[in-house]
Structure formats: structure tokens, C-alpha cells
Design a protein around this motif. Structure first.
Motif, PDB file in Angstrom:
ATOM      1  N   UNK A   1      14.913  -6.188  -5.910  1.00 45.30           N
ATOM      2  CA  UNK A   1      13.737  -5.725  -6.657  1.00 45.30           C
ATOM      3  C   UNK A   1      14.163  -4.926  -7.888  1.00 45.30           C
ATOM      4  N   UNK A   2      13.515  -5.209  -8.997  1.00 47.21           N
ATOM      5  CA  UNK A   2      13.724  -4.454 -10.230  1.00 47.21           C
ATOM      6  C   UNK A   2      12.365  -4.248 -10.881  1.00 47.21           C
ATOM      7  N   UNK A   3      11.947  -2.990 -10.998  1.00 46.99           N
ATOM      8  CA  UNK A   3      10.659  -2.681 -11.613  1.00 46.99           C
ATOM      9  C   UNK A   3      10.906  -2.000 -12.950  1.00 46.99           C
ATOM     10  N   UNK A   4      10.252  -2.510 -13.987  1.00 41.00           N
ATOM     11  CA  UNK A   4      10.260  -1.801 -15.258  1.00 41.00           C
ATOM     12  C   UNK A   4       9.261  -0.646 -15.187  1.00 41.00           C
ATOM     13  N   UNK A   5       9.267   0.202 -16.216  1.00 39.25           N
ATOM     14  CA  UNK A   5       8.271   1.272 -16.262  1.00 39.25           C
ATOM     15  C   UNK A   5       6.864   0.683 -16.288  1.00 39.25           C
ATOM     16  N   UNK A   6       6.672  -0.400 -17.054  1.00 45.85           N
ATOM     17  CA  UNK A   6       5.353  -1.042 -17.115  1.00 45.85           C
ATOM     18  C   UNK A   6       4.982  -1.645 -15.756  1.00 45.85           C
ATOM     19  N   UNK A   7       5.947  -2.287 -15.092  1.00 40.28           N
ATOM     20  CA  UNK A   7       5.690  -2.842 -13.760  1.00 40.28           C
ATOM     21  C   UNK A   7       5.223  -1.764 -12.793  1.00 40.28           C
ATOM     22  N   UNK A   8       5.865  -0.620 -12.846  1.00 41.27           N
ATOM     23  CA  UNK A   8       5.614   0.435 -11.866  1.00 41.27           C
ATOM     24  C   UNK A   8       4.199   0.981 -11.989  1.00 41.27           C
ATOM     25  N   UNK A   9       3.671   1.044 -13.204  1.00 40.00           N
ATOM     26  CA  UNK A   9       2.277   1.440 -13.379  1.00 40.00           C
ATOM     27  C   UNK A   9       1.360   0.454 -12.661  1.00 40.00           C
ATOM     28  N   UNK A  10       1.607  -0.832 -12.850  1.00 36.63           N
ATOM     29  CA  UNK A  10       0.778  -1.858 -12.222  1.00 36.63           C
ATOM     30  C   UNK A  10       0.890  -1.803 -10.695  1.00 36.63           C
ATOM     31  N   UNK A  11       2.088  -1.582 -10.189  1.00 40.93           N
ATOM     32  CA  UNK A  11       2.295  -1.515  -8.738  1.00 40.93           C
ATOM     33  C   UNK A  11       1.570  -0.309  -8.149  1.00 40.93           C
ATOM     34  N   UNK A  12       1.648   0.835  -8.827  1.00 38.74           N
ATOM     35  CA  UNK A  12       0.961   2.036  -8.344  1.00 38.74           C
ATOM     36  C   UNK A  12      -0.546   1.826  -8.310  1.00 38.74           C
ATOM     37  N   UNK A  13      -1.094   1.255  -9.382  1.00 44.60           N
ATOM     38  CA  UNK A  13      -2.541   1.050  -9.470  1.00 44.60           C
ATOM     39  C   UNK A  13      -3.018   0.011  -8.457  1.00 44.60           C
ATOM     40  N   UNK A  14      -2.234  -1.059  -8.271  1.00 43.84           N
ATOM     41  CA  UNK A  14      -2.613  -2.103  -7.319  1.00 43.84           C
ATOM     42  C   UNK A  14      -2.493  -1.600  -5.880  1.00 43.84           C
ATOM     43  N   UNK A  15      -1.481  -0.794  -5.621  1.00 45.72           N
ATOM     44  CA  UNK A  15      -1.322  -0.225  -4.284  1.00 45.72           C
ATOM     45  C   UNK A  15      -2.489   0.710  -3.962  1.00 45.72           C
ATOM     46  N   UNK A  16      -2.920   1.483  -4.949  1.00 36.29           N
ATOM     47  CA  UNK A  16      -4.081   2.350  -4.754  1.00 36.29           C
ATOM     48  C   UNK A  16      -5.328   1.539  -4.444  1.00 36.29           C
ATOM     49  N   UNK A  17      -5.510   0.413  -5.137  1.00 34.46           N
ATOM     50  CA  UNK A  17      -6.677  -0.433  -4.891  1.00 34.46           C
ATOM     51  C   UNK A  17      -6.642  -1.007  -3.477  1.00 34.46           C
ATOM     52  N   UNK A  18      -5.452  -1.355  -2.997  1.00 38.76           N
ATOM     53  CA  UNK A  18      -5.307  -1.848  -1.619  1.00 38.76           C
ATOM     54  C   UNK A  18      -5.769  -0.784  -0.623  1.00 38.76           C
ATOM     55  N   UNK A  19      -5.426   0.455  -0.888  1.00 34.51           N
ATOM     56  CA  UNK A  19      -5.855   1.550  -0.016  1.00 34.51           C
ATOM     57  C   UNK A  19      -7.372   1.728  -0.079  1.00 34.51           C
ATOM     58  N   UNK A  20      -7.922   1.655  -1.287  1.00 38.11           N
ATOM     59  CA  UNK A  20      -9.370   1.801  -1.453  1.00 38.11           C
ATOM     60  C   UNK A  20     -10.125   0.722  -0.676  1.00 38.11           C
ATOM     61  N   UNK A  21      -9.649  -0.518  -0.779  1.00 33.99           N
ATOM     62  CA  UNK A  21     -10.304  -1.623  -0.087  1.00 33.99           C
ATOM     63  C   UNK A  21     -10.211  -1.490   1.432  1.00 33.99           C
ATOM     64  N   UNK A  22      -9.227  -0.700   1.893  1.00 35.03           N
ATOM     65  CA  UNK A  22      -9.096  -0.460   3.333  1.00 35.03           C
ATOM     66  C   UNK A  22      -9.913   0.757   3.778  1.00 35.03           C
ATOM     67  N   UNK A  23     -10.671   1.340   2.845  1.00 38.90           N
ATOM     68  CA  UNK A  23     -11.527   2.464   3.189  1.00 38.90           C
ATOM     69  C   UNK A  23     -10.893   3.833   3.023  1.00 38.90           C
ATOM     70  N   UNK A  24      -9.696   3.898   2.437  1.00 41.41           N
ATOM     71  CA  UNK A  24      -9.027   5.180   2.236  1.00 41.41           C
ATOM     72  C   UNK A  24      -9.602   5.872   1.011  1.00 41.41           C
TER      73      UNK A  24
END
Length: 545
Positions: free
Chosen positions: A54-77
């Protein structure tokens, strides 16, 4: 032409990278979403994170953080919910952490060695709304005590295995969520640190504390923009987690290896073109004990953290590997509050007090002591929320530790006239083994659960590697017998492998104080006696359940 006009941009660019980061982020912006987005704007396609393939750029990491947060939201967190995370050093750990920090939820990293009563305490105290667990550790979850209620949702990282738990695979990333309305004081993580006279305490770490960890650590290590920060330490501890912030804030690349390998360390450092390393306690001694290899002299490591490395190791480490070790001191509750010079002018000490921190050495009444006299180290930060905010669900322990508006470290320390601070020992009985804090109280609770044990005392004995080994003295119930190896096998199912005693001493009587307390100091001073059984000498290995 005038030559006396200041150029603010040039002056700013001439500052060290950590100082530029302090100037770049206002106090209200010292939270992960703001930091990550601002740095992504600046560094874009530069690599921030490397782990395996795995190699994440700074731009990638923003997207991963935001998408991971959305996954939590959809699970009711929602913000403020606790998410327990039991995972080794792999990208999914950081994905979950970033999602929590982006949303405003609180991640609870769990030491992957915990079992039984220790793991039960963490889950009972934190009361997570979600448990995310790597597949190999599902068996550990099944060892918790019957009264512990697991959260309604359990996500599995990695290949599915048979389990009695109702669990589903970690959901894939999808859409991105907007960052939550997060403040610097908001807790981003609860990190459990071993107690000395009671169960582990969950340290509430604010968003801004992690910012200052990145700043103070980078300042101490002399980190530069473009450095490659290489760690093999576990992400569930402060050190490896704050190294990610060091990289993010200073325009560096963070390289995470699965675990420390003395035989493979230098080859990995060379492969990743690492410039900064992180070693604690016995790790430096383990590297020195290895046969000489070509890669140990052809790496690019400029400096390595060397907290807790014995004084005598510093010179031989530098002479052999060409890498100076940085002395320093910090704790989960505080920050990088002391640091030595590079190379150290007094190897083995804590170093000098960092700018932004206040320190005193006090007696039992919190009265400041003069230089040269040992007492308890108390600390406080000048920057808001640069220290932890307390212990989760333990108000009395919080008040006790932060009494008189100073954090009481529990460490006996001497301040020398030269400005150096020197660690003496813990005010109470604690053990540091292989980079892990061991609670003597928790080990005692496990051993005393054995029906043949009437009383026991757990204490540290010196290790050949420079830290401690766990020793236990056991008084048996009348008419009972117990072999030392049986103590080891009993402990394996109840506590982490690193907490299982190496030394077992069956005694006819315990040394007691006038009020009936065991004199651990007497046992400690006796050392390895003729009747002390040594697990290593007997060739007994601890099974990692």
C-alpha cells in the motif's frame, strides 16, 4: 534599493518544518481533518504512507479518511461514539483511525496481546459501539469474561475464520463524508496504559495533543521536510501513532513495518530509504547482538529515537551503525516533554525540558525540591490541550493524577544543576519489558486466581537487554504444591504474553510490613536467588494464545 525590508515568506520558508507547521495551523485548526486537507493541498501526490504494497499519497489519504468516516456514518456511528480496534500494523488500522478522527468518533486501540481479564477490562470500561478486529484476534475476543457485553456490530479485518461471534467483514470504502465539526479539545483516541496498583487506565487524547506530539517529536528528532520516517513499533501505542502525525505535519513519508525484526531491521531501513528510525529500550541492544551485515553500514538513517536505551549502549550503537540515538521522555498522558541533544551530551538521561512544557520535582506534599534531590516529576503544558484530558470513566484517578493542576507522572526523577533530568525509578511498582508497560497488579490478579496460590507479589528484576524482567514470588495455600511451569501455563490464557513472568520463586513466607503489606523492595533487592526458577534457563517458551 532598500535591503532592510523583511520578506515574511522567505523568513517562514527558512524555519524548520515543525515551526512552519505551527505557524500554518491556528489553534482551532489543530485537528486531523484540517491538518490533512491543508497538507494535501500543499503536498498532493507526494507519498505520505507506506505499508507493504500500500502507498497512499497525501491526496489519497484525505479521500480514505473521508470515505472511512462515511462507512462509519452508514453503520449508525456518530461523533463521540467509541470504536474499539484490535489490529496489527496494517493499513486497515490507519483507515479506521482516520475515519474516526474525521467524523469525531473516538478510536480505542487495543493491544493485540491482551486476553481474558485485561481485555475484559478495556471493553467493559470503554463500552464501544463498534468492535473492529483482525481475524487472528477473534479467538482473544472469545476469552473475555461472561459479564462483558460486546457491541452490537463487529467488523472483521482480513480473511474470515470460524467464530461464534456475530461478525461481518470490514465494509469497503465508498462515498466521502464531510469532516465533522471537530474541536482541538475533542477526544480522538483512548489509549490504555498499564496501571501499577490497579487496572489499566484509558487515557483520553485530544485532537490537539496528537498535533503537539507531531510538533514536539519532530523538533526533538530534527525532522526535515521530505524525510522518511520508519517505524516497526505497534500502532496501538502512542509512539507509532504520533509518528504518523510527525510525517503529516512535516511533509514526510511514514513507513510502517508489521513488527520489529532485529535480523531484518537494516535491510528494511535501506529498502525504504529511511532517514529517521524509532527504537525503544531493548531494541538497540538486540540490534547490537546481531551478526554484522553489509546493510547495517549502507543505510541512510540519520537519527533514531532511543528512549530508555541504557547509557552504555549509545556509543557502541553509534560506532557500529553510524546512527546517533536521541534520549527523550514522554508518556501517553503528556507529550515529548524532555529531549537530549543529537548526539547526546549525557547518554541515558531524559535530556532537557522542552519548550512549551513546565516541570517540577516535588515531595509527597507537592512542595518543589531543589536540584539534586529525587522526587516525583510533575508536568503541565503551556499550549492548550497538548496533554491528555484525563482517564476515561475514572474520575477519581483523573483528579488524583492532575491534582493541584499538575500532571503527576508517578516517576521518581532528579533535576541536575546542568539542566538535565535523570530518571531514577517509578514511585510505585511498575515493570517495563520489551517496550511494554506491565501492570504488576494485573499479573498478580491472574496468578492469585490459581487455587493453589495464597498470595503473590510481582516485581521487576533487571534484564540483560537493559529493561526489566517480570518476577513473581508465590506463597502457596497449606498442603498445596505448584510447579513453576504450571504458573506460566496458567498465565498464558489470562494475560498478555509479555506480562507472563520469567522468574518464579516459591517462598515459605513473604516479607511483610508492620501493617501486613508485602515488602516488594526486599524481594527486588534479593534478585535472582538460589530458589528462583528461570523460564529462559529452563527452555520454556510462552505460548501466544
Amino acid at each position: 534599493m532598500r535591503t532592510d525590508v523583511c520578506d515574511p515568506v522567505a523568513e517562514r520558508d527558512a524555519l524548520p518544518s515543525w515551526a512552519r507547521a505551527v505557524a500554518r495551523f491556528s489553534p482551532s485548526e489543530r485537528v486531523l481533518p484540517a491538518i490533512l486537507q491543508r497538507q494535501a493541498e500543499h503536498y498532493g501526490e507526494q507519498v505520505l504512507f507506506v505499508s507493504g504494497e500500500e502507498r497512499w499519497t497525501y491526496a489519497d489519504t484525505v479521500q480514505i479518511a473521508a470515505a472511512s468516516a462515511q462507512t462509519l456514518i452508514e453503520a449508525g456511528l456518530k461523533p463521540g461514539d467509541r470504536i474499539a480496534l484490535m489490529c496489527s500494523n496494517r493499513p486497515e488500522f490507519l483507515r479506521v483511525y482516520l475515519g474516526c478522527a474525521w467524523l469525531g468518533a473516538i478510536v480505542v486501540p487495543i493491544n493485540t496481546a491482551l486476553r481474558g481479564l485485561q481485555l475484559s477490562h478495556v471493553l467493559r470500561n470503554s463500552r464501544p459501539a463498534l468492535l473492529v478486529v483482525e481475524a487472528p484476534y477473534l479467538a482473544a475476543i472469545e476469552t473475555i469474561e461472561p459479564d462483558v457485553q460486546l457491541p452490537p456490530s463487529i467488523w472483521i479485518i482480513g480473511s474470515a475464520v470460524e467464530t461464534a461471534l456475530s461478525a461481518v467483514p470490514l465494509p469497503p470504502l465508498g462515498a466521502c463524508a464531510c469532516a465533522g465539526a471537530i474541536r482541538p479539545a475533542d477526544t480522538v483516541a483512548i489509549l490504555y496504559t498499564s496501571g501499577t496498583t490497579g487496572p489499566s487506565k484509558g487515557v483520553c487524547c485530544p485532537q490537539a495533543q496528537m498535533f503537539w506530539w507531531g510538533i514536539y517529536s519532530a523538533r526533538a528528532l530534527g525532522i526535515r521536510e521530505g524525510d522518511v520516517l520508519f517505524t516497526t513499533l505497534p500502532l496501538f501505542h502512542t509512539n507509532a501513532l504520533n509518528a504518523f502525525y510527525q510525517a503529516m505535519l512535516n511533509g514526510c513519508t511514514y513507513v510502517l513495518e508489521p513488527k520489529f525484526s532485529a535480523s531484518g531491521y537494516w535491510a528494511a531501513a535501506r529498502r525504504h530509504q529511511a532517514t529517521v528510525g524509532y527504537l525503544l529500550g531493548a531494541m538497540a541492544s538486540m540490534l547490537l547482538a546481531q551478526p554484522k551485515r553489509e546493510e547495517e553500514s549502507t543505510h541512510g538513517l540519520r537519527v533514531a529515537l532511543g528512549g530508555g536505551v541504557p547509557a552504555q549502549v549509545h556509543r557502541s550503537f553509534f560506532e557500529r551503525f553510524g546512527v546517533p540515538l536521541l534520549d527523550g521522555y514522554g508518556s501517553t498522558e503528556t507529550n515529548f516533554v524532555f529531549a537530549g541533544t543529537i548526539p547526546s551530551d549525557r547518554p541515558g538521561t531524559m535530556g532537557y525540558l522542552a519548550d512549551g512544557i513546565e516541570a517540577r520535582i516535588v515531595d509527597e506534599d507537592d512542595t518543589e525540591l531543589p536540584d539534586g534531590e529525587a522526587g516525583e516529576l510533575v508536568l503541565r503544558a503551556k499550549e492548550p490541550f497538548a496533554f491528555a484530558s484525563g482517564y476515561y470513566g475514572m474520575a477519581e484517578k483523573t483528579v488524583e493524577a492532575w491534582r493541584n493542576l499538575w500532571f503527576h507522572s508517578g516517576d521518581r526523577v532528579v533535576r541536575e544543576p546542568s539542566g538535565h533530568f535523570r530518571f531514577i525509578d517509578r514511585m510505585k511498582d511498575s515493570i517495563r519489558r520489551r517496550g511494554e508497560n506491565v501492570s504488576s497488579w494485573e499479573v498478580e490478579q491472574a496468578i492469585q486466581a490459581h487455587p493453589a496460590v495464597a498470595a503473590c507479589a510481582v516485581y521487576p528484576l533487571p534484564s540483560e537487554l537493559g529493561e526489566d524482567e517480570v518476577a513473581v514470588a508465590i506463597l502457596l495455600e497449606p498442603g498445596q504444591s505448584l510447579e513453576p511451569v504450571d504458573v506460566i501455563r496458567h498465565c498464558e490464557t489470562m494475560i498478555a504474553y509479555f506480562a507472563v513472568p520469567r522468574y518464579v520463586r516459591i517462598v515459605a513466607q513473604m516479607p511483610l510490613t508492620e501493617n501486613g503489606k508485602i515488602k516488594k523492595g526486599v524481594l527486588r533487592e534479593a534478585g535472582v536467588t538460589a530458589d528462583t526458577w528461570d523460564r529462559d534457563a529452563a527452555g520454556i517458551r510462552v505460548r501466544r494464545q
